[in-house]
Design a protein around this motif. Structure first.
Motif, PDB file in Angstrom:
ATOM      1  N   PRO A  95     -13.813  51.723 -25.113  1.00 17.92           N
ATOM      2  CA  PRO A  95     -13.411  53.115 -24.926  1.00 17.92           C
ATOM      3  C   PRO A  95     -14.013  53.779 -23.677  1.00 17.92           C
ATOM      4  O   PRO A  95     -13.370  54.608 -23.045  1.00 17.92           O
ATOM      5  N   TRP A  96     -15.236  53.425 -23.334  1.00 18.28           N
ATOM      6  CA  TRP A  96     -15.893  54.022 -22.167  1.00 18.28           C
ATOM      7  C   TRP A  96     -15.784  53.151 -20.930  1.00 18.28           C
ATOM      8  O   TRP A  96     -16.048  53.602 -19.821  1.00 18.28           O
ATOM      9  N   GLY A  97     -15.478  51.860 -21.112  1.00 16.99           N
ATOM     10  CA  GLY A  97     -15.376  50.947 -19.979  1.00 16.99           C
ATOM     11  C   GLY A  97     -16.708  50.550 -19.386  1.00 16.99           C
ATOM     12  O   GLY A  97     -16.798  50.251 -18.204  1.00 16.99           O
ATOM     13  N   ASN A  98     -17.770  50.525 -20.201  1.00 18.26           N
ATOM     14  CA  ASN A  98     -19.079  50.159 -19.669  1.00 18.26           C
ATOM     15  C   ASN A  98     -19.582  48.832 -20.237  1.00 18.26           C
ATOM     16  O   ASN A  98     -19.189  48.417 -21.313  1.00 18.26           O
ATOM     17  N   LEU A  99     -20.446  48.202 -19.448  1.00 20.98           N
ATOM     18  CA  LEU A  99     -21.134  47.001 -19.892  1.00 20.98           C
ATOM     19  C   LEU A  99     -22.431  47.411 -20.562  1.00 20.98           C
ATOM     20  O   LEU A  99     -23.040  48.421 -20.185  1.00 20.98           O
ATOM     21  N   ALA A 100     -22.848  46.635 -21.535  1.00 21.80           N
ATOM     22  CA  ALA A 100     -24.092  46.908 -22.249  1.00 21.80           C
ATOM     23  C   ALA A 100     -24.872  45.606 -22.372  1.00 21.80           C
ATOM     24  O   ALA A 100     -24.289  44.555 -22.621  1.00 21.80           O
ATOM     25  N   ILE A 101     -26.171  45.710 -22.187  1.00 20.36           N
ATOM     26  CA  ILE A 101     -27.076  44.586 -22.409  1.00 20.36           C
ATOM     27  C   ILE A 101     -28.045  45.037 -23.487  1.00 20.36           C
ATOM     28  O   ILE A 101     -28.809  45.987 -23.296  1.00 20.36           O
ATOM     29  N   PHE A 102     -27.977  44.384 -24.622  1.00 18.77           N
ATOM     30  CA  PHE A 102     -28.737  44.816 -25.793  1.00 18.77           C
ATOM     31  C   PHE A 102     -30.157  44.258 -25.784  1.00 18.77           C
ATOM     32  O   PHE A 102     -30.363  43.070 -25.587  1.00 18.77           O
ATOM     33  N   TYR A 103     -31.138  45.146 -25.999  1.00 16.34           N
ATOM     34  CA  TYR A 103     -32.526  44.716 -26.171  1.00 16.34           C
ATOM     35  C   TYR A 103     -33.005  44.946 -27.597  1.00 16.34           C
ATOM     36  O   TYR A 103     -34.112  44.591 -27.960  1.00 16.34           O
ATOM     37  N   LYS A 104     -32.157  45.520 -28.426  1.00 15.71           N
ATOM     38  CA  LYS A 104     -32.343  45.599 -29.878  1.00 15.71           C
ATOM     39  C   LYS A 104     -31.000  45.243 -30.503  1.00 15.71           C
ATOM     40  O   LYS A 104     -29.969  45.347 -29.854  1.00 15.71           O
ATOM     41  N   ALA A 105     -31.025  44.876 -31.768  1.00 18.55           N
ATOM     42  CA  ALA A 105     -29.769  44.572 -32.450  1.00 18.55           C
ATOM     43  C   ALA A 105     -28.881  45.805 -32.421  1.00 18.55           C
ATOM     44  O   ALA A 105     -29.352  46.933 -32.588  1.00 18.55           O
ATOM     45  N   GLY A 106     -27.614  45.581 -32.166  1.00 18.48           N
ATOM     46  CA  GLY A 106     -26.664  46.683 -32.051  1.00 18.48           C
ATOM     47  C   GLY A 106     -26.150  47.145 -33.402  1.00 18.48           C
ATOM     48  O   GLY A 106     -26.575  46.655 -34.452  1.00 18.48           O
ATOM     49  N   PRO A 107     -25.212  48.074 -33.341  1.00 16.35           N
ATOM     50  CA  PRO A 107     -24.619  48.585 -34.580  1.00 16.35           C
ATOM     51  C   PRO A 107     -23.772  47.502 -35.248  1.00 16.35           C
ATOM     52  O   PRO A 107     -23.607  46.417 -34.704  1.00 16.35           O
TER      53      PRO A 107
END
Length: 115
Positions: free
Chosen positions: A72-84
């Motif tokens: 929806p936002w068109g962004n990349l994410a790099i997770f350093y904690k477990a996500g939703p």
């Protein structure tokens, strides 16, 4: 697909999966992105354009080290904690083999195709 990732000047091993969105990200390489913290869970940045979401992989909850795309936002994410919990809006594209401390403090990431 193996990729070369550098986090704040330090190389780490990483891979992208074979999803259309991950291949689309690979077509943009090399990329250098300035990261900012989001919700104390992930570092985010905007790629130069939105990625395809066709034939998206099955939803999966993000884990530490996952590279993901929030459609929806068109962004990349790099997770350093477990996500939703798993969501059709969050496409996991690959994984970086780095610890949570290195990922949580990252300011800049460079992603390149592996030779």
């Amino acid at each position: 697909m193996y990729i070369r990732v550098t986090i704040d000047g330090r190389p780490v091993d990483a891979t992208l999966n074979d999803s259309p969105a991950a291949r689309d990200l690979a077509s943009l390489l090399p990329l250098t992105l300035d990261l900012e913290d989001f919700h104390g869970t992930e570092r985010i940045a905007d790629p130069p354009r939105k990625l395809t979401t066709e034939d998206a992989p099955e939803p999966a909850a993000a884990k530490v080290g996952d590279i993901a795309y929030f459609a929806p936002w068109g962004n990349l994410a790099i997770f350093y904690k477990a996500g939703p919990s798993a969501s059709v809006d969050l496409l996991v594209l690959g994984h970086i083999d780095a610890d949570a401390d290195q990922l949580s403090g990252a300011d800049r990431i460079t992603i390149e195709a592996a030779p």
